[in-house]
Design an enzyme around this catalytic site. Structure first.
Site, mmCIF file in Angstrom:
data_model
loop_
_atom_site.group_PDB
_atom_site.id
_atom_site.type_symbol
_atom_site.label_atom_id
_atom_site.label_comp_id
_atom_site.label_asym_id
_atom_site.label_seq_id
_atom_site.Cartn_x
_atom_site.Cartn_y
_atom_site.Cartn_z
ATOM 1 N N LYS A 40 0.865 -1.187 0.000
ATOM 2 C CA LYS A 40 0.000 0.000 0.000
ATOM 3 C C LYS A 40 0.904 1.240 0.000
ATOM 4 O O LYS A 40 1.119 1.872 1.040
ATOM 5 C CB LYS A 40 -0.940 -0.015 1.203
ATOM 6 C CG LYS A 40 -2.064 -1.038 1.071
ATOM 7 C CD LYS A 40 -2.979 -1.036 2.279
ATOM 8 C CE LYS A 40 -3.839 0.201 2.391
ATOM 9 N NZ LYS A 40 -4.915 0.242 1.375
ATOM 10 N N ILE A 41 1.419 1.561 -1.166
ATOM 11 C CA ILE A 41 2.357 2.671 -1.330
ATOM 12 C C ILE A 41 1.580 3.955 -1.591
ATOM 13 O O ILE A 41 0.707 3.991 -2.463
ATOM 14 C CB ILE A 41 3.329 2.379 -2.480
ATOM 15 C CG1 ILE A 41 4.171 1.138 -2.143
ATOM 16 C CG2 ILE A 41 4.229 3.580 -2.761
ATOM 17 C CD1 ILE A 41 5.023 0.628 -3.288
#
Length: 305
Positions: free
Chosen positions: A148-149
């Protein structure tokens, strides 16, 4: 923030920070659900969320001075300090905090911040109208979708904005090979011939905590197995039911795709069963899953006080 509980107005970062300038951070979204009868906030699957956060950190070469157990306790303590008595949303973010110019991941200082705030439904749970997006899902060899960048969510923003401007509620994104991947920020399930079908991890999906919850609940409680495989776009038009799921979206049935009705154009029976079961589970109303997945913010001693 970085080891200290502080008022929200002090929880700020510099506009010159690396994470702000280049999107070099990762995050989680964690829900807590209020159980009115028990006067309790249950934080759902904290451990799994923080295990995934640390995996995202590893991909981004971020090192935090916390174990999963540390992060769980910090989260529970934050809810208690805020005296929150309702549904809440926690967002832990790990990011590169240096005020420098230059794109890289190494030799930078890692920071951490966790917020907790009230939150209701993120999307319409009564039936969503979706459109297949012209924007393709990011590829693992470009920006890994399994992490989850923060910067990668521009991809989701393009798709969601296009969907809204075209009169839909949500987007469904395809891979570069033309297979179904996920929504703008949700995993997707189709129900075909009484079986759950969902894209495999190789289709550039986020390995969702809610996705895993659905798979387990469907098999254990409804006796329905899930098939993970490639899904063609046209299968969206012939599926008996479709729903999106995620921490934010929860379980959101889809009633049409590209103006084509899904099934009868209303929430299907299996989607409804899973939705009802899910909300019982996350609010701690199912003994087995409460012990497995729900972390109580308030102890009985604290409640008595």
């Amino acid at each position: 923030m970085n080891g200290e509980f502080i008022p929200a107005e002090r929880g700020v970062i510099s506009v010159r920070s690396h994470g702000f300038s280049y999107g070099t951070g990762c995050f989680e979204g964690i829900r807590g659900y209020w159980n009115e009868q028990e006067q309790q906030v249950y934080l759902f699957r904290l451990r799994e969320h923080y295990e995934r956060l640390l995996r995202s950190c590893k991909i981004l070469r971020i090192e935090l001075p916390y174990s999963v157990e540390d992060l769980i306790e910090i989260s529970l303590e934050l809810v208690r300090r805020n005296e929150q008595k309702g549904d809440v949303y926690l967002r832990p973010v790990a990011y590169k905090g240096d005020e420098v110019i230059g794109v890289r991941l190494n030799n930078l200082t890692d920071h951490f911040i966790l917020t907790s705030e009230p939150m209701g439904n993120y999307v319409d749970l009564g039936g969503m109208r979706c459109g297949v997006s012209s924007w393709r899902r990011i590829d693992d060899n470009a920006i890994p979708a399994r992490a989850k960048i923060t910067g990668s969510y521009v991809n989701a923003a393009f798709a969601k904005t296009e969907a809204l401007q075209n009169g839909f509620d949500e987007a469904i994104m395809l891979t570069h090979d033309g297979h179904v991947s996920e929504g703008s920020a949700e995993n997707i399930f189709l129900i075909i011939n009484g079986e759950l079908v969902t894209p495999s991890p190789s289709e550039n999906i986020l390995l969702g905590i809610t996705r895993d919850t659905v798979i387990q609940l469907a098999e254990r409680e409804l006796g329905i197995k899930t098939r993970e495989r490639s899904i063609d776009r046209t299968e969206l038009y012939i599926a008996d039911e479709i729903f999106l799921c995620g921490t934010g979206a929860q379980i959101a049935p889809v009633v049409s795709v590209d103006h084509n009705p899904v099934g009868k154009g209303e929430t299907g029976p299996i989607s409804k069963q899973l939705q009802d079961l899910y909300f019982d589970v996350v609010r701690g109303k199912h003994d087995f899953y409460r012990d497995q997945w729900c972390a109580a913010a308030y102890s009985k001693v604290a409640q008595m006080k």
